[in-house]
Write a protein that holds these residues in place. Structure first.
Motif, PDB file in Angstrom:
ATOM      1  N   ILE A  59      -8.063   3.284   4.063  1.00 61.60           N
ATOM      2  CA  ILE A  59      -8.830   2.165   3.250  1.00 61.60           C
ATOM      3  C   ILE A  59      -9.474   2.559   2.231  1.00 61.60           C
ATOM      4  O   ILE A  59      -9.622   1.756   1.132  1.00 61.60           O
ATOM      5  CB  ILE A  59      -8.963   1.150   4.381  1.00 61.60           C
ATOM      6  CG1 ILE A  59      -7.957   0.514   5.320  1.00 61.60           C
ATOM      7  CG2 ILE A  59      -9.890   0.091   3.606  1.00 61.60           C
ATOM      8  CD1 ILE A  59      -8.575  -0.299   6.352  1.00 61.60           C
ATOM      9  N   CYS A  60     -10.402   3.451   2.433  1.00 59.85           N
ATOM     10  CA  CYS A  60     -11.133   4.087   1.332  1.00 59.85           C
ATOM     11  C   CYS A  60     -10.512   4.431   0.170  1.00 59.85           C
ATOM     12  O   CYS A  60     -10.907   4.428  -0.894  1.00 59.85           O
ATOM     13  CB  CYS A  60     -12.110   5.094   1.973  1.00 59.85           C
ATOM     14  SG  CYS A  60     -13.435   4.314   3.183  1.00 59.85           S
ATOM     15  N   VAL A  61      -9.418   5.271   0.390  1.00 59.21           N
ATOM     16  CA  VAL A  61      -8.883   5.759  -0.830  1.00 59.21           C
ATOM     17  C   VAL A  61      -8.142   4.813  -1.417  1.00 59.21           C
ATOM     18  O   VAL A  61      -8.003   4.581  -2.816  1.00 59.21           O
ATOM     19  CB  VAL A  61      -7.648   6.683  -0.140  1.00 59.21           C
ATOM     20  CG1 VAL A  61      -6.528   7.060  -1.070  1.00 59.21           C
ATOM     21  CG2 VAL A  61      -8.082   8.085   0.422  1.00 59.21           C
ATOM     22  N   ARG A 102     -10.298   5.813  12.847  1.00 57.44           N
ATOM     23  CA  ARG A 102     -10.859   6.550  11.998  1.00 57.44           C
ATOM     24  C   ARG A 102     -10.105   7.009  10.769  1.00 57.44           C
ATOM     25  O   ARG A 102     -10.378   6.935   9.504  1.00 57.44           O
ATOM     26  CB  ARG A 102     -11.455   8.084  12.365  1.00 57.44           C
ATOM     27  CG  ARG A 102     -12.151   8.818  11.619  1.00 57.44           C
ATOM     28  CD  ARG A 102     -12.775  10.037  12.146  1.00 57.44           C
ATOM     29  NE  ARG A 102     -11.993  10.695  13.053  1.00 57.44           N
ATOM     30  CZ  ARG A 102     -12.578  11.878  13.746  1.00 57.44           C
ATOM     31  NH1 ARG A 102     -13.764  12.238  13.810  1.00 57.44           N
ATOM     32  NH2 ARG A 102     -11.560  12.302  14.710  1.00 57.44           N
ATOM     33  N   LEU A 103      -8.707   7.252  11.039  1.00 60.30           N
ATOM     34  CA  LEU A 103      -7.820   7.620  10.094  1.00 60.30           C
ATOM     35  C   LEU A 103      -7.482   6.308   9.056  1.00 60.30           C
ATOM     36  O   LEU A 103      -7.267   6.600   8.043  1.00 60.30           O
ATOM     37  CB  LEU A 103      -6.314   8.013  10.601  1.00 60.30           C
ATOM     38  CG  LEU A 103      -6.466   9.303  11.434  1.00 60.30           C
ATOM     39  CD1 LEU A 103      -5.135   9.820  11.971  1.00 60.30           C
ATOM     40  CD2 LEU A 103      -7.037  10.616  10.576  1.00 60.30           C
ATOM     41  N   THR A 160      -3.506  -3.812  -0.595  1.00 66.27           N
ATOM     42  CA  THR A 160      -3.011  -4.477   0.499  1.00 66.27           C
ATOM     43  C   THR A 160      -1.980  -3.533   1.250  1.00 66.27           C
ATOM     44  O   THR A 160      -1.939  -3.351   2.404  1.00 66.27           O
ATOM     45  CB  THR A 160      -2.161  -5.718   0.081  1.00 66.27           C
ATOM     46  OG1 THR A 160      -3.031  -6.535  -0.408  1.00 66.27           O
ATOM     47  CG2 THR A 160      -1.815  -6.588   1.469  1.00 66.27           C
ATOM     48  N   ALA A 161      -1.282  -2.606   0.456  1.00 61.50           N
ATOM     49  CA  ALA A 161      -0.256  -1.707   0.952  1.00 61.50           C
ATOM     50  C   ALA A 161      -0.981  -0.463   1.638  1.00 61.50           C
ATOM     51  O   ALA A 161      -0.697  -0.083   2.862  1.00 61.50           O
ATOM     52  CB  ALA A 161       0.631  -0.924  -0.218  1.00 61.50           C
ATOM     53  N   PHE A 162      -2.217  -0.306   1.248  1.00 63.90           N
ATOM     54  CA  PHE A 162      -3.021   0.882   2.076  1.00 63.90           C
ATOM     55  C   PHE A 162      -3.633   0.315   3.407  1.00 63.90           C
ATOM     56  O   PHE A 162      -3.601   1.017   4.280  1.00 63.90           O
ATOM     57  CB  PHE A 162      -4.068   1.400   0.931  1.00 63.90           C
ATOM     58  CG  PHE A 162      -3.848   2.539   0.191  1.00 63.90           C
ATOM     59  CD1 PHE A 162      -3.716   3.721   0.688  1.00 63.90           C
ATOM     60  CD2 PHE A 162      -3.264   1.998  -1.135  1.00 63.90           C
ATOM     61  CE1 PHE A 162      -3.408   4.565  -0.368  1.00 63.90           C
ATOM     62  CE2 PHE A 162      -3.014   3.162  -2.116  1.00 63.90           C
ATOM     63  CZ  PHE A 162      -3.131   4.542  -1.549  1.00 63.90           C
ATOM     64  N   VAL A 163      -3.916  -1.135   3.527  1.00 64.60           N
ATOM     65  CA  VAL A 163      -4.394  -1.558   4.611  1.00 64.60           C
ATOM     66  C   VAL A 163      -3.238  -1.643   5.778  1.00 64.60           C
ATOM     67  O   VAL A 163      -3.364  -1.174   6.738  1.00 64.60           O
ATOM     68  CB  VAL A 163      -4.933  -2.867   4.369  1.00 64.60           C
ATOM     69  CG1 VAL A 163      -5.243  -3.819   5.662  1.00 64.60           C
ATOM     70  CG2 VAL A 163      -6.270  -3.125   3.228  1.00 64.60           C
ATOM     71  N   LYS A 164      -2.115  -1.926   5.271  1.00 63.28           N
ATOM     72  CA  LYS A 164      -1.048  -2.096   6.144  1.00 63.28           C
ATOM     73  C   LYS A 164      -0.738  -0.667   6.481  1.00 63.28           C
ATOM     74  O   LYS A 164      -0.341  -0.287   7.620  1.00 63.28           O
ATOM     75  CB  LYS A 164       0.118  -2.579   5.314  1.00 63.28           C
ATOM     76  CG  LYS A 164       0.236  -4.270   5.132  1.00 63.28           C
ATOM     77  CD  LYS A 164       1.300  -4.775   4.388  1.00 63.28           C
ATOM     78  CE  LYS A 164       1.015  -6.311   4.098  1.00 63.28           C
ATOM     79  NZ  LYS A 164       2.108  -6.814   3.304  1.00 63.28           N
ATOM     80  N   LEU A 165      -0.802   0.407   5.934  1.00 63.08           N
ATOM     81  CA  LEU A 165      -0.431   1.745   6.012  1.00 63.08           C
ATOM     82  C   LEU A 165      -1.393   2.134   7.194  1.00 63.08           C
ATOM     83  O   LEU A 165      -1.089   2.830   8.100  1.00 63.08           O
ATOM     84  CB  LEU A 165      -0.545   2.612   4.552  1.00 63.08           C
ATOM     85  CG  LEU A 165      -0.312   4.170   4.991  1.00 63.08           C
ATOM     86  CD1 LEU A 165       1.238   4.499   5.492  1.00 63.08           C
ATOM     87  CD2 LEU A 165      -0.302   4.926   3.899  1.00 63.08           C
ATOM     88  N   GLY A 166      -2.790   1.683   6.794  1.00 66.95           N
ATOM     89  CA  GLY A 166      -3.649   1.998   7.963  1.00 66.95           C
ATOM     90  C   GLY A 166      -3.507   1.500   9.345  1.00 66.95           C
ATOM     91  O   GLY A 166      -3.554   2.330  10.350  1.00 66.95           O
TER      92      GLY A 166
END
Length: 381
Positions: free
Chosen positions: A122-124, A116-117, A51-57
Motif C-alpha cells: 500500500i505504501c508503494v 505487514r506485507l 485501489t489496485a495496490f490495496v486489493k493486491l495487499g
C-alpha cells in the motif's frame, strides 16, 4: 510538488512498516497513507492504481492466511481452532504437512506477517498514485537514465492496465454483456493483453526514434574511474549499512557509509558524461518538498529508535495468546506522516460551467410599431 519527495515519503512509511508486526500500528500506518492519497491524488491514469495496490495487499493477506491454515505454521500453539484431514507425505518431504491441526497462535502470526506485507504494498501504491512517473524520470541523473526509463515503464504498467480493465468493463456493461465471472474475465483479458502488446511496440518505436541507449564517447580512463567509483561506492554503502544496523559495527559503520555515498555520487556524476541530456522545465525542490521527504524519513527513524528502545511493543507475542496494545510513542511517530496533507495544497477542484440566473418575474415582450412614412415635401425634392 517534486515527485521524488512523494517517493521518499512513501519509502519512509514502508521502512516503518517493515519494523513492526503490531496490527494496530500497521492499521494506523495504512490509514495515514490512505488519507494523504485521498486528499492529494489527481484524476491522472497513474493515480487510479492505488485501489489496485490495496486489493493486491488484501490478496497477499488472504494467501498468507491460507498457507498458514493448509500448510501449517512453525509457531506452537495450544488453542485449536479446527482439525483438517491431514494428507500423508513421503519421507523426503519431512517438515511439510498438508492439513492437520490449525491453532489460533499460528493463524494470528500469519495475520500479523501478512498485514505487514500488505502495508508495504500500500505504501508503494501511494507513491505510485501521487508521483508523476514522467516527471520522476526527468529528475534522475544522466547516468541512471536508461535504468530509470525501465523502472518508470514498469511502474506505469499497473495504472494503464487498471485503466484498460475499467474502460472495457464499462463498455461491456453499456452493451448489456456480463463483465464478471470466468467468461467475462476472458473476454476482457484478451483485449487488455492486445492493448498492452500494442503499447509495448509503440513504446519501443518511440524510444528508438529518440536515441534510447546511445551514449557519447568518453576517454577510457574516465570510464574505468566511473566504474570503480560506482562499484566501490555501492559496496561501501552495503558495508556501512550493515555496520550501522549491527551492534558490532557501530564504530566503522557510519564513516564507511558516508564514504560509500560520496564515492557512488562521484561515480554517477562522472557517468553522466556518457549520457548528455537537457531538461525542459526542471522541477524545483522547494520547502514543501523538503517537508514531505523529511516527514517520511522522520517516521522511519523514529520507528527504528522505538524498536531499539522497546521491541516488545512493536512485535507483540502470540505465545501466550494476548491482545496487542497500541504504544503511544510509535503511534505518535506514525502520525508525523500526515504532514504532507497540511503542508501541501491539494489538487485544484474541477472547473464547473457557470449557470445563467433566471429572472424572478417574466419580462413582457415589447410590441414593435411600424415607422410612419410621410410624403416628401417640395424642400425634400
Amino acid at each position: 510538488m517534486h515527485p521524488l519527495a512523494w517517493w521518499l515519503w512513501a519509502l519512509g512509511l514502508g521502512t516503518a512498516a517493515s519494523r513492526t508486526t503490531n496490527p494496530l500500528l500497521l492499521a494506523l500506518l495504512i490509514a495515514v497513507a490512505g488519507y494523504v492519497v485521498a486528499t492529494h491524488r489527481t484524476d491522472a491514469p497513474w493515480a487510479r492504481s492505488y485501489t489496485a495496490f490495496v486489493k493486491l495487499g488484501l490478496a497477499v493477506l488472504v494467501i498468507r492466511l491460507a498457507f498458514a491454515v493448509v500448510l501449517g505454521s512453525p509457531i506452537p500453539g495450544t488453542h485449536t481452532l479446527l482439525m483438517l484431514p491431514e494428507v500423508p507425505l513421503p519421507d523426503w518431504a519431512q517438515g511439510i504437512r498438508l492439513g492437520g491441526r490449525v491453532t489460533a497462535e499460528g493463524v494470528l502470526f500469519a495475520l500479523y506477517d501478512g498485514l505487514r506485507l500488505a502495508a508495504l504494498l500500500i505504501c508503494v501504491g501511494a507513491a505510485n498514485a501521487l508521483a508523476n512517473p514522467a516527471r520522476l524520470l526527468k529528475s534522475l541523473p544522466g547516468a541512471l537514465y536508461e535504468a530509470g526509463v525501465a523502472v518508470v515503464v514498469a511502474m506505469t504498467f499497473a495504472p494503464h492496465l487498471v485503466a484498460d480493465v475499467q474502460r472495457l468493463r464499462a463498455a461491456r456493461r453499456l452493451r448489456g454483456r456480463p463483465d464478471r465471472g470466468i467468461r467475462g474475465l476472458l473476454q476482457v483479458g484478451l483485449p487488455v493483453l492486445e492493448g498492452a502488446l500494442e503499447r509495448s511496440v509503440a513504446l519501443a518505436a518511440t524510444m528508438d526514434s529518440r536515441g534510447y541507449g546511445r551514449t557519447a564517447e568518453v576517454p577510457t580512463r574516465v570510464r574505468r574511474t566511473t566504474a570503480a567509483l560506482t562499484l566501490g561506492g555501492l559496496l561501501g554503502v552495503c558495508a556501512g549499512t550493515y555496520g550501522v544496523l549491527t551492534a558490532a559495527g557501530g564504530t566503522y559503520g557510519l564513516p564507511v557509509l558516508l564514504a560509500g555515498l560520496a564515492a557512488a555520487l562521484a561515480g554517477l556524476r562522472l557517468g553522466g558524461r556518457r549520457s548528455p541530456r537537457t531538461r525542459y522545465r526542471p522541477d524545483p525542490w522547494g520547502v514543501r518538498a523538503s517537508l514531505v521527504g523529511a516527514s517520511g524519513a522522520a517516521v522511519a527513524v523514529l520507528l527504528i529508535l522505538c524498536e531499539a528502545y522497546d521491541s516488545a511493543a512493536l512485535h507483540p507475542t502470540v505465545v501466550p495468546l494476548t491482545a496487542p496494545d497500541l504504544p503511544l510513542w510509535p503511534a505518535a511517530a506514525l502520525l508525523v506522516g500526515l504532514l504532507p496533507s497540511f503542508a501541501v495544497p491539494g489538487p485544484p477542484a474541477p472547473a464547473t460551467t457557470a449557470q445563467v440566473p433566471t429572472p424572478a418575474t417574466p419580462i413582457a415582450p415589447t410590441t414593435a410599431t411600424a415607422p410612419t412614412v410621410t410624403a416628401p415635401s417640395k424642400e425634400d425634392a
